[in-house]
Write an enzyme that holds these catalytic residues in place. Sequence first.
Site: not given
Lengths: 381, 128
Positions: B36, B105
Site C-alpha cells: 500500500c 498518511c
Amino acid sequence: MIYLDYNATTPLDGRVLDKMMPYLRDYYGNPSAIYKIAKKPKEAIAWACDNIAELISSSPAELIFTSGGTESNNTALFGVAFSHKDKGKHIIISKIEHSAILEPAKFLEELGFKVTYIDVDNYGVIELNRLRDSICEDTVLVSVMYANNEVGTVQPIKEISDICRQHGVYFHVDAVAAVGKLDINVKELGIDLLSISAHKFYGPKGVGVLYVGEAVALSSFIRGGHQQDGRRAGTENVAGIVGLGQAAKIALEESARDSKRIVGLRDKLEEGIKKKISDVKVNGHPLKRLYNTCNIYINHVESESVLMNLDLEEICASAGSACATGNTNPSHVLLAMGISSVAARGSIRFSLGKFTKDQDIDRVLDVLPGIVKKLRQMSPL
Amino acid sequence: MSNTYTDQVLEHFKNPRNLGKMQDPDGVGKIGSPECGDVVWVYIKVVDNVIVDCKFQTLGCAAAIASSSMLTEIVKGKTIEEALAVTNNDVVKELGGLPNKKMHCSLLAEDGIKEAIKDYRIRHNKNM
C-alpha cells in the site's frame, strides 16, 4: 542544480530561443493575412515544416502543428475514430501508453467504441501475437508508443506496422519520448500518424506536430478557422513553431553525436548505482532502450522519500511520469511489466540530456548511497 | 491544500524526531504494508499510565515520515487516555497541513499509536 529529468521536459536550447525571439518581438503579423508583415511568419512556418519533415522523412504537407504531444495524440485517436466509425469502432493500444493516449481511449469507450489494451512482457515490449490476435473486422486503428517515457523501452515499430498493413488498419505512433533521440523514418517504418512534442528535445513548451500520412482521412479535432488547410483551426503559434523547427534542425545535425556521450554517462550512472547500492534492479529492456533513460528499483525504500532527499541535494529526478507525481498509485507502466507494486513504489527514474555533465553523475553517485542507507535505517522492515 | 509540503513537514522529514527501534517497549503498533506504500511502527514506553517515551520507524513518503515523527512528539508525556484521543487531524494541524492526496498518511500515525496502546494493554492485561 543537477537536472536529470529530461524525459519530463528539457531546457530550451539557446539557439532555439534566439530563432524564436524575432517572432515574439517584431514579426507579429497573422500568417493568414495578405499584407507584407504576414509574409515573414508565413515563411518561417514553411521553414519549420521543412525541418521537421526532414527529421522524420515525411513530406511537409503531411504535418499539422498542434499545442503539443497531448493534442497530437487526442487528434490522432479521435480523428481516426470519428472518420472511420462506419467501417469499425474498435481501437487497439498498449497497456503502457502515456495518459495522453489512455484517457482519450477511455473517452472513446464511453462514446461506444471498443478498446483493446495489449499486454507487454517483463521488459515492456508489446506482445506481437496478442496484437495480431486482437485485430478484427471492426478494428480501425492501432496506437503504440515508439519508446516509453518511464522505462525507455523501444517498441518493434516495423513489426507492428507490418501487422497493421496486412490487416488494413491505421497505425499511430506516440513518438514524443523518441523524436530528437532516435532516427525515425515514417515512410520506411510504415507509420500512418505520429505525435511529436517540441519541449522533449530542447524546443519550447506548448507546441507539437501530428504527422498524418497523405493517404489517411482524418476528421479535425480543433474546429474553427481555415488555418492549416482546415485540418487544425486556430492562429498558428508562430514563435513556438519556429522554435520547434530550430530544435528539429539541431537534432538532425547533433543528436547522433550527443547520444554517444549521453549513453556513456547513463551507463556510468547505472553501473555506479549497482556497485554502490545493494539490492537494486534496472527496469526496462537492457538493450532496446532510450539511451538517456535509467529507471531503477531500489529495494526497501519509497521513491518519493528518495526524490525529496535528492531535491535537498539540488538533484532533480522523478518516479514514473511527471504527470503522475502527487498521485499515490504506483506506475501503471511498471505494473503492466509484471513488476510488483512494492518494487514499483521503490523505483526512480533518471533521464539524462545533452547538458548533463560527467561531474553531475559523480555527484549523484556520491550522495545517493547515503540517502538510501538513511532511508533503509528508518524502515521497520 | 496544494501538492507542496509545508516547512514543518520538510523539517520533520529532514530531521525526524524520536526515530528508531525502541529496546524493550511496553507496546508496539504495526500499521500498513509495503504494497500500500507506507509502513509505520510506533513504540511506546509507559510508566504509571503515562507515555514516557515514544519512537517510530517508517518506510514511506515524506508525509508518512513527518506524520509519524510529529505523532511521537504529540503523545510523549500524555496519559494513555489522552493519547487515545489524538487524531490524524491533530497531527495534520501541527504539520501546518498536508496535500489532499497525502491525508491518508496522517491516519497511519493515528492508527499507529492506537495499535501500540492496544498492544500495551494486551501485554499488561489492562482493561480495554
